[in-house]
Design an enzyme around this catalytic site. Structure first.
Site: not given
Lengths: 406, 276
Positions: A99, A121, A388
């Site tokens: 991210k 969010e 990830s």
């Protein structure tokens, strides 16, 4: 469709209207339209500006810690006895997931726009943590919207965000998960559009977000491509990544789209099983519609109301998916498949015990599929899996499933 | 002339402003909506704006979000909303009805099917919050085919060039959103509204209605000085919800209609106090 008119079809999307085929677009209230125009103009200028790219590369190298390794999971591959499995170690990034590649980029955009406040969010909390982190570094006020249900199951990340100085706003409307957090972030943005930058965490939302988040995440695939060539002397035979909104998957896939020999698998959350209806697999079991600013595949009922989703992994618990994935499904370039909660949990334990790497439950979906795929392939073949994120945040979820109470 | 154009033309000859109440279809119950629409008209409403329930109403504040959730709790579907309008039309063939909602239920039904069904039911116009000018062309074409208006929003953030593009596609009236924010939020800045309305007027002769932030006779009168109509949404939905909160099932409809008449009547008088 665009792909028939260009020799490089995958580089030609989105078009000027933000369309990936029929998907994407800019489906928002009029109040936000000029802010999106402004963001697009700025982004297109900076994306072509070598100084901005140098600034971004510096942050990725020295703050995020890139490049992330491409690691051969030898023992796990041996145990499966098929293709060799390579892990793209996004879990080793600062803050523990892919991210941050995107938040670093968008925060630079916010800085260039002179915004003093950022909002985000979050589902699993990884994007919220990555946003709070970069906000702390740049001295920006930060509000993170998070469904009340996710606040409960991701308590560790909630506390991390608070430590970083962010305000976590629990969202109590609708299903109290990621989709409702995104509604609430949009409501905040429309109210505070003058001084606030909305850092969207995935390749969804109104144009230009799906494009710019993809561009920021493509560093994953660019590195993995070069690392594969360096370590194995050729391109991988297959790529596997989990798909919620789909940012880690697009980041890995996109730089390989023109490489015809590379198969691609996007793994959606099958929850309790697609047949039960309790899942989060819009590409597998949904239909096209409009939500959160873009046209894409959605989980919806016969009246166009958005359905509740289920996944053991908060980060995949979302009824939509990035519009570029919708397009890649329709043109047949990427295979979209599902992995159920229990299969993902098995992969979580397998990787932890054989490699000493604890994956996020989101990434565990990709690992589970990669394991099944590898077993059908030969040892001369290579699979790259996007690992990830790391699994520390999921320890409470895993423990409670295993009947352990801290 | 469409019902909406006719209604604004008639009001203009009388020197009056349009009063446009907003309610969510199916809130608080599916049977309440049609009687409520009639009560609003009796109390002075000129156009009814009927919200189509959606699971993810991104532009709504808490009050209207909860109204959507209540309506969805008893499965008020788009086709049910159209049936309500058809029932309303059995007794009222004059008051324009505008559907306000979100793109997905309309997309799911299909633009052409929606336009046909809505026209058949007696709907006059549609306002789809998340279909800005760049995305609404296909729906607008279908609406025009059945002589319905697509109502466009103009916001405080809409630059001059966009205003020009919007008014070119618009018919019926222009809906000016008086605040940056969601429904039911913030404080109305009348001078700011006046300035923006003047910009819009420079480009169109369509009537201008103002929504967001109008909650009583006083705010309606102040905005009525500047605009051709006012929309009252969150204040009405709040008022209605409060009126039925502690009432048993039998008394609900009477309480609802009473409350609607009370607030609408008061705002109507506020608006008419400035009639010229």
């Amino acid at each position: 469709m665009t792909m028939q008119t260009s020799s490089k079809p995958y580089a030609s999307v989105p078009d000027a209207q933000g369309r990936f085929g029929v998907y994407g677009g800019r489906f928002v209230a009029e109040t936000l339209m000029s802010a999106l125009d402004e963001l697009e103009t700025l982004y297109r200028r900076l994306a072509a500006d070598p100084e901005f790219q140098r600034e971004l590369d510096r942050d990725l190298a020295h703050y995020v810690g890139r490049p992330s390794p491409l690691y051969e999971a030898e023992r796990w591959s041996d145990r499966i006895g098929g293709a060799r499995i390579w892990l793209k170690r996004e879990d080793l990034n600062h803050t523990g997931a892919h991210k941050v590649n995107n938040t670093v980029g968008q925060a630079l955009l916010a800085k260039h726009m002179g915004k003093r406040r950022v909002i985000a969010e979050t589902g699993a909390g990884q994007h919220g943590v990555a946003t709070a982190t970069i906000a702390a570094r740049l001295g920006l006020e930060c509000h993170v919207f998070m469904g009340e249900e996710d606040v409960r199951r991701q308590a560790l990340n909630v506390y991390r965000m608070k430590l970083l100085g962010a305000t976590v706003v629990p969202v109590t409307s609708g299903s109290r998960t990621l989709k409702d957090a995104m509604n609430e972030a949009m409501r905040d943005w429309v109210t505070n559009v003058d001084d606030t930058f909305y850092i969207i965490g995935t390749v969804a939302g109104p144009h230009p977000y799906p494009m710019l988040v993809r561009d920021f995440q493509c560093v994953i695939g660019r590195e993995a491509r070069a690392q594969s060539l360096e370590l194995t002397g050729r391109l991988p035979d297959a790529l596997v990544a989990c798909v919620g909104g789909g940012s880690n998957a697009i980041g890995l896939f996109h730089p390989f789209l023109e490489d015809e020999g590379v198969a691609m698998y996007g793994v959606e959350a099958g929850g309790h099983g697609v047949a039960t209806g309790e899942h989060a697999a819009p590409l597998t079991a949904g239909t096209p519609g409009v939500l959160h600013g873009n046209r894409t595949y959605l989980m919806q009922d016969e009246d166009g109301q958005i359905l509740h989703t289920h996944s053991v992994s908060a980060g995949l618990d979302y009824p939509g998916v990035g519009p570029e994935h919708a397009w890649l499904k329709d043109v047949g370039r990427v295979n979209y498949v599902t992995v159920n909660d229990d299969e993902a949990l098995r992969a979580f334990h397998d990787l932890t015990r054989t490699e000493g790497i604890m994956p996020a439950l989101e990434s565990s979906h990709a690992l589970a599929w990669a394991g099944q795929l590898a077993a059908r392939m030969s040892p001369e073949q290579n699979i790259v899996v996007n690992l990830s994120g790391r699994g520390d945040k999921d320890i409470h979820t895993v423990a409670s499933i295993d009947g352990i109470d801290f | 002339m469409s019902r909406i154009a006719g209604r604004f033309a008639q009001l203009a000859t009388e020197g009056r402003r349009a009063l446009i109440p907003y309610i969510v279809a199916g809130d608080p119950s599916r049977t309440a909506t049609v009687p409520l629409m009639h009560a609003l008209v009796s109390a002075g409403a000129d156009i009814i704006e009927l919200g189509v329930p959606f699971s993810d109403p991104m532009s709504e504040g808490p009050v209207i979000q909860q109204a959507h959730e209540r309506a969805l709790a008893h499965h008020t579907r788009l086709r049910d909303v159209l049936a309500m309008v058809a029932e309303f039309r059995q007794q009222d063939n004059d008051t324009p009805v505008l559907l306000m909602g979100y793109a997905n239920p309309v997309e799911h039904m299909g633009y052409a099917a929606f336009a046909d069904a809505a026209a058949e039911a007696g709907v006059d116009a549609a306002l789809t919050v998340d279909l800005p000018p760049e995305e609404v062309a296909d729906l607008n074409r279908e609406l025009r085919r059945v002589a319905m208006d697509n109502i466009f929003l103009v916001a405080p953030t809409t630059p001059e060039a966009r205003i020009r593009a919007i008014v070119e596609q618009a018919s019926g009236f222009i809906y000016y959103v008086a605040l940056k924010g969601v429904t039911g939020a913030g404080h109305l800045d009348v001078d700011d509204v006046a300035e923006h309305l003047a910009h819009i007027r420079a480009h169109t002769e369509l009537p201008l209605a103002v929504g967001f932030g109008i909650k009583d006779a006083d705010s309606a009168a102040r905005i009525g000085q500047l605009a051709n109509g006012v929309v009252v949404g969150s204040a009405l939905v709040t008022h209605l919800a409060a009126a039925v909160a502690d009432v048993d099932a039998e008394g609900q409809e009477a309480a609802l209609l009473d409350a609607a008449s009370g607030l609408m009547g008061s705002i109507r008088r506020g608006l008419d106090s400035i009639a010229s």
